[in-house]
Scaffold this active site. Structure first.
Site, PDB file in Angstrom:
ATOM      1  N   ASP A 137       0.787  -1.224   0.000  1.00 25.16           N
ATOM      2  CA  ASP A 137       0.000   0.000   0.000  1.00 25.16           C
ATOM      3  C   ASP A 137       0.828   1.288   0.000  1.00 25.16           C
ATOM      4  N   CYS A 191     -13.897  -7.435 -17.872  1.00 22.93           N
ATOM      5  CA  CYS A 191     -15.148  -6.695 -17.663  1.00 22.93           C
ATOM      6  C   CYS A 191     -16.107  -6.829 -18.852  1.00 22.93           C
ATOM      7  N   CYS A 194     -19.586  -4.929 -19.375  1.00 19.32           N
ATOM      8  CA  CYS A 194     -20.174  -4.526 -18.088  1.00 19.32           C
ATOM      9  C   CYS A 194     -19.685  -3.137 -17.681  1.00 19.32           C
ATOM     10  N   CYS A 197     -20.261  -1.002 -12.135  1.00 19.48           N
ATOM     11  CA  CYS A 197     -19.620  -0.189 -11.084  1.00 19.48           C
ATOM     12  C   CYS A 197     -19.636   1.284 -11.463  1.00 19.48           C
ATOM     13  N   CYS A 201     -21.562   3.987  -9.042  1.00 19.23           N
ATOM     14  CA  CYS A 201     -20.792   4.907  -8.190  1.00 19.23           C
ATOM     15  C   CYS A 201     -21.605   6.175  -7.919  1.00 19.23           C
ATOM     16  N   CYS A 217     -14.039  10.266  -4.945  1.00 13.09           N
ATOM     17  CA  CYS A 217     -14.375   8.958  -4.380  1.00 13.09           C
ATOM     18  C   CYS A 217     -14.773   9.110  -2.908  1.00 13.09           C
ATOM     19  N   CYS A 243     -15.628   3.022   1.183  1.00 11.28           N
ATOM     20  CA  CYS A 243     -16.842   2.813   0.384  1.00 11.28           C
ATOM     21  C   CYS A 243     -16.650   1.512  -0.371  1.00 11.28           C
TER      22      CYS A 243
HETATM   23  C1  B12 Z   1      -4.376   6.269  -3.342  1.00 10.26           C
HETATM   24  C2  B12 Z   1      -5.193   5.021  -3.096  1.00 10.26           C
HETATM   25  C3  B12 Z   1      -6.566   5.182  -2.953  1.00 10.26           C
HETATM   26  C4  B12 Z   1      -7.274   6.485  -3.251  1.00 10.26           C
HETATM   27  C5  B12 Z   1      -7.369   6.622  -4.795  1.00 10.26           C
HETATM   28  C6  B12 Z   1      -7.904   5.345  -5.453  1.00 10.26           C
HETATM   29  C7  B12 Z   1      -7.196   4.926  -6.723  1.00 10.26           C
HETATM   30  N1  B12 Z   1      -7.676   3.820  -7.285  1.00 10.26           N
HETATM   31  O1  B12 Z   1      -6.251   5.534  -7.208  1.00 10.26           O
HETATM   32  C8  B12 Z   1      -8.632   6.285  -2.534  1.00 10.26           C
HETATM   33  C9  B12 Z   1      -8.558   6.856  -1.128  1.00 10.26           C
HETATM   34  C10 B12 Z   1      -9.843   6.905  -3.217  1.00 10.26           C
HETATM   35  C11 B12 Z   1      -8.687   4.772  -2.444  1.00 10.26           C
HETATM   36  C12 B12 Z   1      -9.853   4.062  -2.291  1.00 10.26           C
HETATM   37  C13 B12 Z   1      -9.919   2.686  -2.210  1.00 10.26           C
HETATM   38  N2  B12 Z   1      -8.899   1.844  -2.090  1.00 10.26           N
HETATM   39 CO1  B12 Z   1      -7.059   2.383  -2.330  1.00 10.26          CO
HETATM   40  N3  B12 Z   1      -5.272   2.700  -2.694  1.00 10.26           N
HETATM   41  C14 B12 Z   1      -4.570   3.762  -3.039  1.00 10.26           C
HETATM   42  C15 B12 Z   1      -3.094   3.439  -3.256  1.00 10.26           C
HETATM   43  C16 B12 Z   1      -2.312   3.849  -2.003  1.00 10.26           C
HETATM   44  C17 B12 Z   1      -2.453   4.078  -4.482  1.00 10.26           C
HETATM   45  C18 B12 Z   1      -3.274   3.937  -5.766  1.00 10.26           C
HETATM   46  C19 B12 Z   1      -2.721   4.791  -6.845  1.00 10.26           C
HETATM   47  O2  B12 Z   1      -1.535   4.840  -7.070  1.00 10.26           O
HETATM   48  N4  B12 Z   1      -3.582   5.529  -7.511  1.00 10.26           N
HETATM   49  C20 B12 Z   1      -3.171   6.449  -8.509  1.00 10.26           C
HETATM   50  C21 B12 Z   1      -3.499   5.935  -9.893  1.00 10.26           C
HETATM   51  C22 B12 Z   1      -2.958   6.983 -10.840  1.00 10.26           C
HETATM   52  O3  B12 Z   1      -2.882   4.683 -10.078  1.00 10.26           O
HETATM   53  P1  B12 Z   1      -3.589   3.227 -10.114  1.00 10.26           P
HETATM   54  O4  B12 Z   1      -4.539   2.988  -9.026  1.00 10.26           O
HETATM   55  O5  B12 Z   1      -2.507   2.270 -10.211  1.00 10.26           O
HETATM   56  O6  B12 Z   1      -4.542   3.263 -11.351  1.00 10.26           O
HETATM   57  C23 B12 Z   1      -4.117   3.403 -12.662  1.00 10.26           C
HETATM   58  C24 B12 Z   1      -4.196   2.094 -13.380  1.00 10.26           C
HETATM   59  O7  B12 Z   1      -5.310   1.315 -12.978  1.00 10.26           O
HETATM   60  C25 B12 Z   1      -4.411   2.634 -14.748  1.00 10.26           C
HETATM   61  N5  B12 Z   1      -4.748   1.637 -15.738  1.00 10.26           N
HETATM   62  C26 B12 Z   1      -4.602   0.296 -15.675  1.00 10.26           C
HETATM   63  N6  B12 Z   1      -4.917  -0.254 -16.793  1.00 10.26           N
HETATM   64  C27 B12 Z   1      -5.255   0.733 -17.641  1.00 10.26           C
HETATM   65  C28 B12 Z   1      -5.636   0.688 -18.952  1.00 10.26           C
HETATM   66  C29 B12 Z   1      -5.921   1.883 -19.597  1.00 10.26           C
HETATM   67  C30 B12 Z   1      -6.325   1.793 -20.993  1.00 10.26           C
HETATM   68  C31 B12 Z   1      -5.804   3.123 -18.911  1.00 10.26           C
HETATM   69  C32 B12 Z   1      -6.103   4.388 -19.582  1.00 10.26           C
HETATM   70  C33 B12 Z   1      -5.440   3.142 -17.572  1.00 10.26           C
HETATM   71  C34 B12 Z   1      -5.159   1.943 -16.967  1.00 10.26           C
HETATM   72  O8  B12 Z   1      -5.364   3.652 -14.598  1.00 10.26           O
HETATM   73  C35 B12 Z   1      -5.141   4.267 -13.370  1.00 10.26           C
HETATM   74  C36 B12 Z   1      -4.780   5.705 -13.556  1.00 10.26           C
HETATM   75  O9  B12 Z   1      -3.617   5.926 -14.217  1.00 10.26           O
HETATM   76  C37 B12 Z   1      -3.150   1.875  -3.459  1.00 10.26           C
HETATM   77  C38 B12 Z   1      -1.908   1.124  -2.981  1.00 10.26           C
HETATM   78  C39 B12 Z   1      -0.788   1.240  -3.987  1.00 10.26           C
HETATM   79  N7  B12 Z   1       0.400   1.542  -3.516  1.00 10.26           N
HETATM   80  O10 B12 Z   1      -0.975   1.031  -5.153  1.00 10.26           O
HETATM   81  C40 B12 Z   1      -4.409   1.481  -2.659  1.00 10.26           C
HETATM   82  C41 B12 Z   1      -5.330   0.332  -3.175  1.00 10.26           C
HETATM   83  C42 B12 Z   1      -5.520   0.533  -4.660  1.00 10.26           C
HETATM   84  N8  B12 Z   1      -6.584   0.576  -2.500  1.00 10.26           N
HETATM   85  C43 B12 Z   1      -7.182  -0.492  -2.172  1.00 10.26           C
HETATM   86  C44 B12 Z   1      -8.502  -0.529  -1.646  1.00 10.26           C
HETATM   87  C45 B12 Z   1      -8.957  -1.833  -1.020  1.00 10.26           C
HETATM   88  C46 B12 Z   1      -9.325   0.592  -1.730  1.00 10.26           C
HETATM   89  C47 B12 Z   1     -10.835   0.665  -1.450  1.00 10.26           C
HETATM   90  C48 B12 Z   1     -11.634  -0.558  -1.911  1.00 10.26           C
HETATM   91  C49 B12 Z   1     -11.021   0.872   0.071  1.00 10.26           C
HETATM   92  C50 B12 Z   1     -12.457   1.105   0.480  1.00 10.26           C
HETATM   93  N9  B12 Z   1     -13.244   0.066   0.668  1.00 10.26           N
HETATM   94  O11 B12 Z   1     -12.852   2.224   0.649  1.00 10.26           O
HETATM   95  C51 B12 Z   1     -11.230   1.948  -2.213  1.00 10.26           C
HETATM   96  C52 B12 Z   1     -11.661   1.640  -3.657  1.00 10.26           C
HETATM   97  C53 B12 Z   1     -11.778   2.827  -4.540  1.00 10.26           C
HETATM   98  C54 B12 Z   1     -11.504   2.483  -6.003  1.00 10.26           C
HETATM   99  N10 B12 Z   1     -12.519   2.109  -6.750  1.00 10.26           N
HETATM  100  O12 B12 Z   1     -10.337   2.535  -6.434  1.00 10.26           O
HETATM  101  C55 B12 Z   1      -6.386  -1.742  -2.520  1.00 10.26           C
HETATM  102  C56 B12 Z   1      -7.010  -2.407  -3.750  1.00 10.26           C
HETATM  103  C57 B12 Z   1      -6.958  -3.922  -3.752  1.00 10.26           C
HETATM  104  C58 B12 Z   1      -7.485  -4.435  -5.058  1.00 10.26           C
HETATM  105  N11 B12 Z   1      -8.196  -5.534  -5.031  1.00 10.26           N
HETATM  106  O13 B12 Z   1      -7.269  -3.860  -6.098  1.00 10.26           O
HETATM  107  C59 B12 Z   1      -4.970  -1.157  -2.761  1.00 10.26           C
HETATM  108  C60 B12 Z   1      -4.137  -1.831  -3.860  1.00 10.26           C
HETATM  109  C61 B12 Z   1      -4.216  -1.248  -1.407  1.00 10.26           C
HETATM  110  C62 B12 Z   1      -3.703  -2.655  -1.154  1.00 10.26           C
HETATM  111  N12 B12 Z   1      -2.412  -2.818  -1.080  1.00 10.26           N
HETATM  112  O14 B12 Z   1      -4.424  -3.615  -1.032  1.00 10.26           O
HETATM  113  N13 B12 Z   1      -7.467   4.232  -2.559  1.00 10.26           N
HETATM  114  S1  SF4 Z   2     -18.748  -4.124 -12.118  1.00  9.95           S
HETATM  115 FE1  SF4 Z   2     -17.062  -2.917 -12.940  1.00  9.95          FE
HETATM  116  S2  SF4 Z   2     -15.218  -4.016 -12.402  1.00  9.95           S
HETATM  117 FE2  SF4 Z   2     -16.919  -5.447 -12.151  1.00  9.95          FE
HETATM  118  S3  SF4 Z   2     -17.055  -6.524 -14.120  1.00  9.95           S
HETATM  119 FE3  SF4 Z   2     -18.464  -4.792 -14.220  1.00  9.95          FE
HETATM  120  S4  SF4 Z   2     -17.240  -3.143 -15.138  1.00  9.95           S
HETATM  121 FE4  SF4 Z   2     -15.807  -4.707 -14.437  1.00  9.95          FE
HETATM  122  S1  SF4 Z   3     -15.427   3.406  -3.704  1.00 11.02           S
HETATM  123 FE1  SF4 Z   3     -15.283   5.380  -4.753  1.00 11.02          FE
HETATM  124  S2  SF4 Z   3     -15.338   4.809  -6.895  1.00 11.02           S
HETATM  125 FE2  SF4 Z   3     -16.168   3.062  -5.788  1.00 11.02          FE
HETATM  126  S3  SF4 Z   3     -18.388   3.426  -5.707  1.00 11.02           S
HETATM  127 FE3  SF4 Z   3     -17.513   4.284  -3.843  1.00 11.02          FE
HETATM  128  S4  SF4 Z   3     -17.270   6.429  -4.400  1.00 11.02           S
HETATM  129 FE4  SF4 Z   3     -17.438   5.336  -6.318  1.00 11.02          FE
END
Ligand code: B12
Ligand code: SF4
Ligand code: SF4
Length: 396
Positions: A137, A191, A194, A197, A201, A217, A243
């Site tokens: 994380d 996905c 679908c 989600c 949201c 979020c 959430c």
């Molecule tokens: C910051 C953070 C948050 C923030 C921002 C969420 C986010 N998704 O970025 C907040 C506080 C909102 C949050 C919420 C939650 N989080 Co959080 N969070 C993190 C953290 C610390 C960093 C994520 C990050 O770097 N985000 C920044 C974006 C830029 O990067 P990214 O997530 O990697 O997403 C990129 C890729 O998915 C990319 N991508 C991938 N494929 C493709 C393809 C295409 C075509 C494109 C365009 C993009 C793309 O698009 C995104 C943007 O660039 C991670 C831990 C970690 N070190 O990774 C945990 C993590 C993602 N969180 C986690 C969890 C459990 C949650 C919650 C479910 C908690 C809850 N119940 O409230 C929610 C879910 C919200 C959601 N739907 O994402 C878990 C997810 C586990 C899993 N099964 O995936 C993690 C991995 C922590 C862990 N080690 O377990 N979180």
């Molecule tokens: S609910 Fe969202 S993450 Fe789950 S299968 Fe449908 S589009 Fe994919």
């Molecule tokens: S965790 Fe964040 S992205 Fe997922 S339903 Fe809740 S508000 Fe929306």
């Protein structure tokens, strides 16, 4: 070490992982994550990041910037429960909040770190030349990107890593190493058509391709320390941390509920706390009752603020005297102002002494934002309808 030996060690690591309760493990290369570089920068520029991500984007893309000569990354995954076995009812005058599932049981950071330490103690015994760095994380890398590359699952439109066995109810961690273990095969995007989600949201935070507008979020909103913007207050309903909506709607999570780790078992009194009791928690009580939950990482203030909003969302009349006490006595302006908001939401009829009381309290405030919030609450209270006298009262 030659390829054959590495293949053998990999098999031993997988076996050990299963033995110590790691639910899924995968191996990935430590190549740069450069396919996502542009998306990372764009997301930051668009204001879609939350400040909880590691700040230096280059370090998230290029593993060699955080580890000397990285060769592979081992991704680990632990499944968490999605149902409470003996949930507590939320009764009238005893309303309960709820922590999101990722905050049930003992803080997952501790659990995953412990598993990775156990695993690597074993690996060091069989391969003394291994160097490694573990993360969960809070590390530099994106946990979902690593897990996807290691074949643990695919990244869904909700931005989360989805496994075929445990849905998205999994925690992720990783270990960067100096040995080029053979890599695992990726799982294709699942996905299809679908968009459940994205549609479910409540704040339209999901962009539809795995990216998220983080500040929108609700999970983020429940973790901030300032006043919560009005548009999100009703939407959190009674969830005071996190959430789960975009997970609950996902077809891959239907019927998924694994109780594989006793330390992840939710204690109902803790994860469904009685809201009114949360208002006057001392630091000591907070630490003792909630300190071990991952949802406690921001301290007690955001949770208390959210508990107040949840009481407002419940329209819990019995909370009013408690909220008035908070407005008068709590030392934190954000908490006092949120309590005034809650009273203005819950109170049904116009009540002049209530209005005067909040006006008096507002006169003591010094921060403009807090004064504005209280003024808004007073305005709302002034616009409440007058209570109609009952027939009995009219006859007296
Ligand atoms: C910051 C953070 C948050 C923030 C921002 C969420 C986010 N998704 O970025 C907040 C506080 C909102 C949050 C919420 C939650 N989080 Co959080 N969070 C993190 C953290 C610390 C960093 C994520 C990050 O770097 N985000 C920044 C974006 C830029 O990067 P990214 O997530 O990697 O997403 C990129 C890729 O998915 C990319 N991508 C991938 N494929 C493709 C393809 C295409 C075509 C494109 C365009 C993009 C793309 O698009 C995104 C943007 O660039 C991670 C831990 C970690 N070190 O990774 C945990 C993590 C993602 N969180 C986690 C969890 C459990 C949650 C919650 C479910 C908690 C809850 N119940 O409230 C929610 C879910 C919200 C959601 N739907 O994402 C878990 C997810 C586990 C899993 N099964 O995936 C993690 C991995 C922590 C862990 N080690 O377990 N979180
Ligand atoms: S609910 Fe969202 S993450 Fe789950 S299968 Fe449908 S589009 Fe994919
Ligand atoms: S965790 Fe964040 S992205 Fe997922 S339903 Fe809740 S508000 Fe929306």
């Amino acid at each position: 070490m030659n390829q054959q030996n590495l293949e053998h060690v990999k098999r031993l690591i997988k076996r050990k992982a299963t033995e110590i309760g790691i639910d899924k493990i995968g191996f990935a290369s430590a190549d740069p994550f450069d396919h996502i570089e542009e998306s990372f920068y764009q997301q930051k520029k668009a204001g879609h990041t939350t400040g909880f991500e590691h700040k230096v984007i280059e370090e998230r893309i290029y593993p060699e910037l955080i580890f000397d000569q990285p060769q592979s990354i081992i991704s680990i995954c632990l499944a968490y429960p999605s149902q409470i076995r003996n949930p507590l009812p939320s009764e009238r005058e005893q309303r309960r909040g709820q922590f999101a599932r990722a905050s049930w049981g003992i803080d997952y950071h501790d659990i995953l770190r412990d598993k990775m330490n156990q695993l690597m103690t074993y690996v060091e015994e069989i391969v003394p030349e291994i160097r490694f760095k573990t993360m969960v994380d809070t590390g530099e890398l994106s946990d979902v990107l690593v897990a996807e590359r290691a074949g643990i699952g695919f990244i869904g439109r909700n931005g989360l890593l989805i496994t075929k066995e445990y849905g998205s109810y999994v925690y992720l961690g990783e270990i960067i190493t100096n040995l080029p273990f053979p890599v695992d095969e990726r799982v294709p995007f699942g996905c299809g058509d679908c968009y459940r989600c994205v549609q479910a949201c409540p704040t339209q935070a999901l962009l539809g391709d795995g990216r998220i507008n983080g500040p929108r979020c609700l999970s983020y909103q429940t973790q901030t320390k300032q006043l919560m913007p009005h548009e999100f207050r009703r939407k959190i309903t009674h969830v005071i941390y996190g959430c789960d909506i975009c997970q609950l709607t996902c077809p891959f999570n239907q019927g998924v509920d694994f109780h594989l780790h006793p330390e992840m078992e939710p204690v109902p009194e803790q994860v469904q706390p009685e809201l009114k009791l949360m208002l006057n928690l001392s630091n000591k009580e907070f630490k003792e009752t909630y300190g071990h939950l991952s949802g406690a990482w921001r301290g007690k203030k955001p949770l208390q603020r959210n508990a107040i909003i949840a009481l407002a969302n419940y329209q819990d009349q019995s909370a009013i005297p408690h909220l008035l006490e908070v407005i008068e006595k709590d030392s934190r302006p954000v908490i006092r102002a949120t309590a005034a908001y809650a009273v203005s939401q819950i109170q049904k009829y116009q009540n002049l002494s209530l209005i005067t009381f909040i006006e008096e309290q507002m006169a003591k405030e010094t921060e403009q934002e807090i004064i504005d919030e209280m003024a808004e609450a007073i305005e709302k209270l002034k616009n409440k309808r007058l209570r109609r006298r009952t027939k009995r009262e009219e006859n007296i």
